[in-house]
Design a protein around this motif. Structure first.
Motif, PDB file in Angstrom:
ATOM      1  N   VAL A 196       0.362  -1.740  -0.235  1.00  0.00           N
ATOM      2  CA  VAL A 196       0.173  -0.259   0.092  1.00  0.00           C
ATOM      3  C   VAL A 196       1.220   1.524  -0.053  1.00  0.00           C
ATOM      4  N   ASP A 197       1.963   0.788   0.708  1.00  0.00           N
ATOM      5  CA  ASP A 197       2.577   2.382  -0.347  1.00  0.00           C
ATOM      6  C   ASP A 197       4.426   2.253   0.084  1.00  0.00           C
ATOM      7  N   ALA A 198       5.737   2.491  -1.031  1.00  0.00           N
ATOM      8  CA  ALA A 198       6.764   2.366  -0.510  1.00  0.00           C
ATOM      9  C   ALA A 198       7.730   3.137  -0.989  1.00  0.00           C
ATOM     10  N   GLY A 199       8.968   3.187  -0.034  1.00  0.00           N
ATOM     11  CA  GLY A 199       9.637   4.300   0.459  1.00  0.00           C
ATOM     12  C   GLY A 199      10.923   3.690   0.072  1.00  0.00           C
ATOM     13  N   TRP A 200      11.987   4.793   0.359  1.00  0.00           N
ATOM     14  CA  TRP A 200      13.229   4.986   0.612  1.00  0.00           C
ATOM     15  C   TRP A 200      13.792   5.194   2.528  1.00  0.00           C
ATOM     16  N   TRP A 201      13.995   4.155   3.125  1.00  0.00           N
ATOM     17  CA  TRP A 201      14.638   4.804   4.346  1.00  0.00           C
ATOM     18  C   TRP A 201      15.641   4.715   4.480  1.00  0.00           C
ATOM     19  N   PRO A 202      16.531   5.157   5.724  1.00  0.00           N
ATOM     20  CA  PRO A 202      17.553   5.926   6.047  1.00  0.00           C
ATOM     21  C   PRO A 202      18.290   4.466   6.595  1.00  0.00           C
ATOM     22  N   PHE A 203      18.947   3.692   5.980  1.00  0.00           N
ATOM     23  CA  PHE A 203      20.043   2.689   6.354  1.00  0.00           C
ATOM     24  C   PHE A 203      21.828   2.896   7.445  1.00  0.00           C
ATOM     25  N   GLY A 204      21.986   3.869   7.165  1.00  0.00           N
ATOM     26  CA  GLY A 204      23.233   3.375   7.740  1.00  0.00           C
ATOM     27  C   GLY A 204      23.213   1.908   9.291  1.00  0.00           C
ATOM     28  N   SER A 205      22.466   1.942  10.069  1.00  0.00           N
ATOM     29  CA  SER A 205      21.920   0.717  10.773  1.00  0.00           C
ATOM     30  C   SER A 205      20.893   0.646  10.937  1.00  0.00           C
ATOM     31  N   LEU A 206      20.364  -0.318  11.729  1.00  0.00           N
ATOM     32  CA  LEU A 206      18.861  -0.591  11.899  1.00  0.00           C
ATOM     33  C   LEU A 206      18.863  -0.033  13.002  1.00  0.00           C
ATOM     34  N   ALA A 207      18.953   0.803  14.062  1.00  0.00           N
ATOM     35  CA  ALA A 207      19.385   1.455  15.116  1.00  0.00           C
ATOM     36  C   ALA A 207      18.260   2.900  14.101  1.00  0.00           C
ATOM     37  N   GLU A 208      19.073   3.344  13.153  1.00  0.00           N
ATOM     38  CA  GLU A 208      18.821   4.148  11.962  1.00  0.00           C
ATOM     39  C   GLU A 208      17.827   4.448  11.679  1.00  0.00           C
ATOM     40  N   LEU A 209      16.807   2.530  11.020  1.00  0.00           N
ATOM     41  CA  LEU A 209      16.234   3.005  10.834  1.00  0.00           C
ATOM     42  C   LEU A 209      14.548   2.939  11.184  1.00  0.00           C
ATOM     43  N   ASP A 210      14.970   1.606  12.437  1.00  0.00           N
ATOM     44  CA  ASP A 210      14.185   1.492  13.314  1.00  0.00           C
ATOM     45  C   ASP A 210      13.676   3.167  13.808  1.00  0.00           C
ATOM     46  N   ALA A 211      14.309   4.148  14.014  1.00  0.00           N
ATOM     47  CA  ALA A 211      14.446   5.435  14.247  1.00  0.00           C
ATOM     48  C   ALA A 211      13.622   6.082  13.464  1.00  0.00           C
ATOM     49  N   ALA A 212      13.881   6.194  12.242  1.00  0.00           N
ATOM     50  CA  ALA A 212      12.936   6.849  11.085  1.00  0.00           C
ATOM     51  C   ALA A 212      11.634   6.459  11.204  1.00  0.00           C
ATOM     52  N   ILE A 213      12.079   4.839  11.067  1.00  0.00           N
ATOM     53  CA  ILE A 213       9.854   3.795  10.879  1.00  0.00           C
ATOM     54  C   ILE A 213       9.874   4.938  11.876  1.00  0.00           C
ATOM     55  N   SER A 214       9.822   4.196  13.213  1.00  0.00           N
ATOM     56  CA  SER A 214       8.973   5.012  14.692  1.00  0.00           C
ATOM     57  C   SER A 214       8.512   6.173  14.569  1.00  0.00           C
ATOM     58  N   ALA A 215       9.895   7.255  13.860  1.00  0.00           N
ATOM     59  CA  ALA A 215       9.069   8.919  13.988  1.00  0.00           C
ATOM     60  C   ALA A 215       7.842   9.138  13.023  1.00  0.00           C
ATOM     61  N   ALA A 216       7.946   7.695  11.808  1.00  0.00           N
ATOM     62  CA  ALA A 216       6.739   8.485  11.017  1.00  0.00           C
ATOM     63  C   ALA A 216       5.474   7.216  11.834  1.00  0.00           C
ATOM     64  N   GLY A 217       5.547   7.346  12.775  1.00  0.00           N
ATOM     65  CA  GLY A 217       4.297   7.086  13.210  1.00  0.00           C
ATOM     66  C   GLY A 217       3.994   5.035  12.752  1.00  0.00           C
ATOM     67  N   ARG A 218       5.104   4.131  12.482  1.00  0.00           N
ATOM     68  CA  ARG A 218       5.202   3.197  11.655  1.00  0.00           C
ATOM     69  C   ARG A 218       5.946   2.263  12.210  1.00  0.00           C
ATOM     70  N   VAL A 219       6.017   0.322  11.994  1.00  0.00           N
ATOM     71  CA  VAL A 219       6.217  -0.494  12.428  1.00  0.00           C
ATOM     72  C   VAL A 219       7.705  -1.243  11.450  1.00  0.00           C
ATOM     73  N   LEU A 220       8.362  -1.531  12.142  1.00  0.00           N
ATOM     74  CA  LEU A 220       9.527  -2.171  11.198  1.00  0.00           C
ATOM     75  C   LEU A 220       8.517  -3.707  11.554  1.00  0.00           C
ATOM     76  N   TYR A 221       8.325  -4.587  10.484  1.00  0.00           N
ATOM     77  CA  TYR A 221       8.417  -5.833   9.929  1.00  0.00           C
ATOM     78  C   TYR A 221       9.610  -6.981  10.294  1.00  0.00           C
ATOM     79  N   GLY A 222       9.567  -7.513  11.544  1.00  0.00           N
ATOM     80  CA  GLY A 222      10.128  -8.127  13.436  1.00  0.00           C
ATOM     81  C   GLY A 222      10.378  -9.363  12.454  1.00  0.00           C
ATOM     82  N   ALA A 223      11.038 -10.214  11.405  1.00  0.00           N
ATOM     83  CA  ALA A 223      10.723 -11.626  10.652  1.00  0.00           C
ATOM     84  C   ALA A 223      11.401 -10.732   9.980  1.00  0.00           C
ATOM     85  N   HIS A 224      11.810  -9.015   9.270  1.00  0.00           N
ATOM     86  CA  HIS A 224      12.673  -9.016   8.627  1.00  0.00           C
ATOM     87  C   HIS A 224      14.284  -8.318   9.224  1.00  0.00           C
ATOM     88  N   ARG A 225      13.791  -8.119  10.394  1.00  0.00           N
ATOM     89  CA  ARG A 225      15.098  -7.371  10.974  1.00  0.00           C
ATOM     90  C   ARG A 225      16.632  -8.159  10.639  1.00  0.00           C
TER      91      ARG A 225
END
Length: 245
Positions: A196-225
């Motif tokens: 339903v959406d597709a986009g590019w996210w910061p990927f310097g580290s998993l922590a950076e990705l988590d922070a960006a996704i959380s700031a957008a009010g979204r959740v990263l799929y745990g199985a893909h971590r």
């Protein structure tokens, strides 16, 4: 996904007479429903006893698995707390996950979709069609879900592993070929198919990705971590020094 199973009882070699897994089979895959109509994404076998090519499936599996005394397939990692089937096939359901990364350093980004089934940010990807190879699935799923065609790119295969998918059960599970595509810069992505959406996210580290996704009010799929961390490990690995001639 298997946090309800005590570690000491997860192995199939451990006796557990009281084990009562929950049946997760959706109505459309129950025997009575299958007798009238088989969904186009599923096989018509109501139980593993109705499957007659187990030696071939075992030989073709990305991750080896065994059969129990009844001839039913057993999840390679042990008990899941769930039985039945909420996937297309009994035993292994082969999938492919293309991890697309663009840019370098502080500008490095990873392509994710918002899944339409559980509403989380995830790697674009999906199940292999019958007779389809993993490289073909990687390119097809990426094109179908994001509009990006990388069929002329050669990815780095990162692994062939079990995925801790929410649909896994004791007798049906997902195993995926994960592969890394590296682009010099981001390209336009348009969500379609199961996204339903597709986009590019910061990927310097998993922590950076988590922070960006959380700031957008979204959740990263745990199985893909784990798959994303493996891609990061590969990208951040020091390049081997050139061998002297």
């Amino acid at each position: 996904m298997t946090q309800t199973i005590p570690a000491g009882l997860r192995s199939w070699s451990m006796r557990w007479p009281e084990y009562t897994p929950a049946d997760i089979t959706p109505p459309e895959l129950l025997p009575a429903a299958l007798a009238h109509h088989v969904p186009d994404w599923a096989e018509g076998a109501a139980t593993p006893a109705d499957v007659h090519n187990w030696p071939l499936r075992q030989a073709d599996a990305l991750v080896p698995f065994q059969l129990d005394a009844r001839g039913w397939p057993l999840h390679p990692q042990g008990r899941t707390g769930r039985t039945g089937r909420n996937l297309g096939k009994w035993a292994e359901n082969a999938a492919a996950d293309p991890i697309v990364v663009a840019g370098h350093g502080d500008d490095r980004r990873v392509l994710l979709i918002t899944r339409d089934d559980i509403g989380v940010e995830a790697i674009p990807g999906g199940m292999c069609d019958p007779g389809e190879t993993a490289p073909t699935t990687l390119a097809r799923e990426l094109r179908e879900e994001t509009g990006i065609d990388l069929s002329d790119h050669q990815p780095v295969i990162l692994g062939r592993d079990l995925v801790d998918d929410w649909r896994n059960s004791d007798h049906a599970w997902v195993a995926s070929t994960s592969a890394l595509f590296v682009l010099p810069a981001t390209v336009r992505a348009v969500a379609a198919d199961d996204a339903v959406d597709a986009g590019w996210w910061p990927f310097g580290s998993l922590a950076e990705l988590d922070a960006a996704i959380s700031a957008a009010g979204r959740v990263l799929y745990g199985a893909h971590r784990p798959l994303l961390q493996r891609a990061l490990d590969h990208l951040d690995r020091p390049q081997q020094a050139a061998r002297p001639r």
